[in-house]
Design a protein around this motif. Structure first.
Motif, PDB file in Angstrom:
ATOM      1  N   TYR A 219     100.109   8.806  96.429  1.00 28.12           N
ATOM      2  CA  TYR A 219     100.436   8.241  97.741  1.00 28.12           C
ATOM      3  C   TYR A 219      99.588   6.976  97.947  1.00 28.12           C
ATOM      4  O   TYR A 219      98.358   7.052  97.999  1.00 28.12           O
ATOM      5  CB  TYR A 219     100.135   9.256  98.846  1.00 28.12           C
ATOM      6  N   LYS A 220     100.256   5.840  98.008  1.00 27.19           N
ATOM      7  CA  LYS A 220      99.564   4.573  98.223  1.00 27.19           C
ATOM      8  C   LYS A 220     100.349   3.745  99.234  1.00 27.19           C
ATOM      9  O   LYS A 220     101.440   4.118  99.656  1.00 27.19           O
ATOM     10  CB  LYS A 220      99.447   3.793  96.902  1.00 27.19           C
ATOM     11  N   SER A 221      99.789   2.615  99.592  1.00 30.90           N
ATOM     12  CA  SER A 221     100.454   1.766 100.583  1.00 30.90           C
ATOM     13  C   SER A 221     101.771   1.201 100.065  1.00 30.90           C
ATOM     14  O   SER A 221     102.688   0.919 100.841  1.00 30.90           O
ATOM     15  CB  SER A 221      99.523   0.615 100.991  1.00 30.90           C
ATOM     16  N   ASP A 222     101.858   1.051  98.742  1.00 29.57           N
ATOM     17  CA  ASP A 222     103.079   0.471  98.180  1.00 29.57           C
ATOM     18  C   ASP A 222     103.852   1.425  97.282  1.00 29.57           C
ATOM     19  O   ASP A 222     104.797   1.039  96.608  1.00 29.57           O
ATOM     20  CB  ASP A 222     102.748  -0.796  97.390  1.00 29.57           C
ATOM     21  N   PHE A 223     103.434   2.706  97.225  1.00 30.42           N
ATOM     22  CA  PHE A 223     104.145   3.674  96.374  1.00 30.42           C
ATOM     23  C   PHE A 223     103.865   5.099  96.825  1.00 30.42           C
ATOM     24  O   PHE A 223     102.724   5.449  97.142  1.00 30.42           O
ATOM     25  CB  PHE A 223     103.728   3.527  94.907  1.00 30.42           C
ATOM     26  N   THR A 224     104.915   5.895  96.872  1.00 31.59           N
ATOM     27  CA  THR A 224     104.793   7.325  97.123  1.00 31.59           C
ATOM     28  C   THR A 224     105.755   8.047  96.183  1.00 31.59           C
ATOM     29  O   THR A 224     106.952   7.732  96.175  1.00 31.59           O
ATOM     30  CB  THR A 224     105.154   7.685  98.572  1.00 31.59           C
ATOM     31  N   GLY A 225     105.233   8.969  95.375  1.00 33.88           N
ATOM     32  CA  GLY A 225     106.123   9.687  94.472  1.00 33.88           C
ATOM     33  C   GLY A 225     105.381  10.345  93.331  1.00 33.88           C
ATOM     34  O   GLY A 225     104.149  10.441  93.333  1.00 33.88           O
ATOM     35  N   ASN A 226     106.150  10.820  92.337  1.00 29.61           N
ATOM     36  CA  ASN A 226     105.557  11.500  91.196  1.00 29.61           C
ATOM     37  C   ASN A 226     104.608  10.586  90.436  1.00 29.61           C
ATOM     38  O   ASN A 226     104.879   9.398  90.249  1.00 29.61           O
ATOM     39  CB  ASN A 226     106.652  11.990  90.250  1.00 29.61           C
ATOM     40  N   ALA A 227     103.492  11.159  89.998  1.00 22.45           N
ATOM     41  CA  ALA A 227     102.488  10.372  89.285  1.00 22.45           C
ATOM     42  C   ALA A 227     102.995   9.918  87.923  1.00 22.45           C
ATOM     43  O   ALA A 227     102.585   8.868  87.429  1.00 22.45           O
ATOM     44  CB  ALA A 227     101.212  11.192  89.133  1.00 22.45           C
ATOM     45  N   ASP A 228     103.877  10.729  87.313  1.00 26.39           N
ATOM     46  CA  ASP A 228     104.382  10.399  85.984  1.00 26.39           C
ATOM     47  C   ASP A 228     105.904  10.470  85.957  1.00 26.39           C
ATOM     48  O   ASP A 228     106.542  11.070  86.834  1.00 26.39           O
ATOM     49  CB  ASP A 228     103.806  11.369  84.944  1.00 26.39           C
ATOM     50  N   MET A 229     106.468   9.879  84.927  1.00 25.56           N
ATOM     51  CA  MET A 229     107.913   9.889  84.726  1.00 25.56           C
ATOM     52  C   MET A 229     108.375  11.275  84.283  1.00 25.56           C
ATOM     53  O   MET A 229     107.578  12.079  83.790  1.00 25.56           O
ATOM     54  CB  MET A 229     108.302   8.854  83.660  1.00 25.56           C
ATOM     55  N   PRO A 230     109.677  11.555  84.397  1.00 29.42           N
ATOM     56  CA  PRO A 230     110.208  12.804  83.821  1.00 29.42           C
ATOM     57  C   PRO A 230     110.004  12.819  82.310  1.00 29.42           C
ATOM     58  O   PRO A 230     109.728  11.783  81.691  1.00 29.42           O
ATOM     59  CB  PRO A 230     111.701  12.741  84.173  1.00 29.42           C
ATOM     60  N   PHE A 231     110.128  13.992  81.708  1.00 30.83           N
ATOM     61  CA  PHE A 231     110.014  14.095  80.255  1.00 30.83           C
ATOM     62  C   PHE A 231     110.963  13.094  79.600  1.00 30.83           C
ATOM     63  O   PHE A 231     112.089  12.890  80.059  1.00 30.83           O
ATOM     64  CB  PHE A 231     110.381  15.506  79.787  1.00 30.83           C
ATOM     65  N   ASP A 232     110.509  12.477  78.505  1.00 34.78           N
ATOM     66  CA  ASP A 232     111.339  11.473  77.844  1.00 34.78           C
ATOM     67  C   ASP A 232     111.666  11.842  76.399  1.00 34.78           C
ATOM     68  O   ASP A 232     112.070  10.994  75.604  1.00 34.78           O
ATOM     69  CB  ASP A 232     110.673  10.102  77.877  1.00 34.78           C
ATOM     70  N   PHE A 233     111.498  13.135  76.050  1.00 36.17           N
ATOM     71  CA  PHE A 233     111.827  13.616  74.715  1.00 36.17           C
ATOM     72  C   PHE A 233     112.519  14.963  74.858  1.00 36.17           C
ATOM     73  O   PHE A 233     112.041  15.827  75.597  1.00 36.17           O
ATOM     74  CB  PHE A 233     110.561  13.739  73.869  1.00 36.17           C
ATOM     75  N   PHE A 234     113.635  15.154  74.155  1.00 31.41           N
ATOM     76  CA  PHE A 234     114.460  16.340  74.400  1.00 31.41           C
ATOM     77  C   PHE A 234     113.734  17.643  74.098  1.00 31.41           C
ATOM     78  O   PHE A 234     113.941  18.653  74.770  1.00 31.41           O
ATOM     79  CB  PHE A 234     115.774  16.250  73.612  1.00 31.41           C
ATOM     80  N   LEU A 235     112.838  17.638  73.105  1.00 35.55           N
ATOM     81  CA  LEU A 235     112.112  18.868  72.804  1.00 35.55           C
ATOM     82  C   LEU A 235     111.079  19.189  73.884  1.00 35.55           C
ATOM     83  O   LEU A 235     110.780  20.362  74.120  1.00 35.55           O
ATOM     84  CB  LEU A 235     111.446  18.772  71.437  1.00 35.55           C
ATOM     85  N   SER A 236     110.543  18.173  74.520  1.00 39.08           N
ATOM     86  CA  SER A 236     109.634  18.418  75.640  1.00 39.08           C
ATOM     87  C   SER A 236     110.417  18.960  76.829  1.00 39.08           C
ATOM     88  O   SER A 236     110.000  19.917  77.490  1.00 39.08           O
ATOM     89  CB  SER A 236     108.913  17.123  76.031  1.00 39.08           C
TER      90      SER A 236
END
Length: 448
Positions: free
Chosen positions: A317-334
């Motif tokens: 949570y910041k003044s210019d961004f609110t949301g997940n800290a990281d991206m969704p998984f980007d590899f099918f096995l993960s």
């Protein structure tokens, strides 16, 4: 992954799948009704009560093969005794890690091993059909990663080879075992949101595959959207009626020179189901922010949906961004590691308890039929009934099939069938009576 985690995953699979209603009812007049539901929960398995330890072999020690092998190594009542890989060093490394006594570079060594009861086929798709047929010929139960085959006729023949031999065949459509999709399905089955009206599915890969992968891969409907087409059927709980599909290219313009749906990196489908239920599917080979794979079902009393899966639940949570800290998984096995483990557990459970498999050869066949129909719809710019694909198949015997559209001779007294189930002998778990009488009834289906 600990054994307690394995047992928990098995329980979750049981609660979502069950056995009644997973596959459509058989349409042969001589087929009996589906057997009653049986629990998949591995907590019900006591090693002391297992009459015989099931011995299995695994073909292919690539990424998927290793995931299945790890799960097998922790499943009660099942022991892996041999692994195979063309590059023998990979098989040796896997055998050392999971304490497997035998290794080979030849898949037939696994299939013909007299001590092997069941075979996991995790080889490249081009080898699946022949390896399934070989397993059936040697009386081995089979787990095969999708697809069963790259051709429709080979798919029917491979399934019937197993059904004729009386061996189990389970197909790896792993999304059916993902906890998120399972929860959506259970909500639909329990009428938590009333009767379904609209099903929405999206599937967008993190980045497009190389040109070499797309060329010869069968097109976007067969190698990508097939998972979503199958999931729409899984959530609808019924066989589809017809499909309208369109495709386009936005990401990798180099593939526009390819044939058919191989030139598409983006596609959309509308699938009609009984009762006016409609499934809306969109797929794209690039999302730019990780795997974007979501499902939604709107019902008469509410809605159920599942979001993307993230490595953690942390948010910023910041003044210019609110949301997940990281991206969704980007590899099918993960993204789907637990789903792959869960489907392995389900087949182990079926072997140990001699219960029906939760994802059948027929499920794999219908998924392929849906993908072929989508491809045809996009090419011809029209609604395509799924029966149109089925009616093009003629089987001189359960394991000798051809496409009429590719034949110069029309079979005498041929009578087309309209349901995928009519192309198949009943699976071993549904067989009643002798196999000879079953085959005779099968042949009557195709002749007047």
């Amino acid at each position: 992954m600990t054994k307690s985690t394995i047992l928990l995953l098995a329980t979750l699979v049981a609660s979502s799948h069950g056995f009644s209603g997973v596959a459509p009812r058989a349409s042969f007049a001589f087929r009996a009704a589906a057997t009653s539901s049986s629990s998949l929960s591995m907590t019900a398995v006591d090693n002391a009560n297992v009459k015989e330890n099931i011995k299995v072999g695994v073909i292919g020690m690539g990424r998927i093969g290793l995931v299945h092998l790890e799960a097998i190594s922790k499943a009660p009542g099942v022991t892996c005794t041999i692994v195979q890989n063309p590059t023998i060093s990979k098989a040796e490394a896997a055998a050392k890690t999971y304490n497997v006594p035998k290794v080979t570079s030849d898949a037939m060594d696994v299939i013909t091993d007299p001590n092997v009861d069941a075979v996991w086929i995790c080889s490249p798709s081009a080898f699946h059909a022949e390896q399934i047929k070989a397993c059936a010929a040697h009386n081995k139960h089979v787990f095969c990663e999708k697809p069963i085959a790259t051709e429709l006729t080979e798919t029917v023949e491979a399934i019937n080879a197993c059904n004729e031999a009386g061996v189990k065949l389970m197909i790896g459509l792993q999304r059916r075992f993902d906890q998120n999709f399972m929860r959506v399905r259970s909500a639909v089955q329990a009428k938590e949101v009333g009767e379904p009206i609209i099903i929405k599915l999206c599937s967008r890969d993190p980045s497009p595959p190389p040109f070499s992968y797309v060329k010869g891969g069968g097109g976007i409907f067969a190698d990508m959207a097939v998972h979503d087409l199958d999931m729409s059927r899984f959530l609808a709980g019924a066989d589809p009626i017809e499909i309208l599909a369109v495709g386009s290219c936005h990401i990798d313009k180099s593939i526009e020179v390819l044939d058919g749906s191989e030139k598409y990196d983006t596609a959309s489908c509308l699938v009609r189901y009984p009762g006016g239920v409609t499934a809306m599917i969109d797929v794209c080979r690039q999302s730019s922010f990780g795997y974007d794979q979501r499902a939604e079902v709107l019902g008469t009393k509410g809605m159920v949906l599942t979001d993307n899966v993230y490595p953690n639940t942390a948010k910023i949570y910041k003044s210019d961004f609110t949301g997940n800290a990281d991206m969704p998984f980007d590899f099918f096995l993960s993204r789907y590691n637990e789903a792959y483990v869960s489907e392995t557990i389900a087949f182990c459970q079926s072997l140990v308890n001699d219960t029906p498999v939760p994802c059948t050869g027929e499920d794999g066949l219908v998924a392929l039929i849906m993908a072929i129909a989508a491809d045809k719809s996009a090419k011809e710019n029209r609604w395509v009934p799924f029966r149109e694909i089925v009616e093009d198949i003629y089987c001189a015997s359960p394991t000798q099939c051809e496409l009429l559209s590719q034949s110069d001779v029309f079979p005498e007294n041929f009578r087309p069938v309209s349901k995928a189930s009519d192309l198949l002998l009943p699976a071993v778990d549904k067989q009643k009576g002798s196999i000879d009488s079953i085959k005779q009834a099968f042949m009557k289906v195709f002749s007047s």
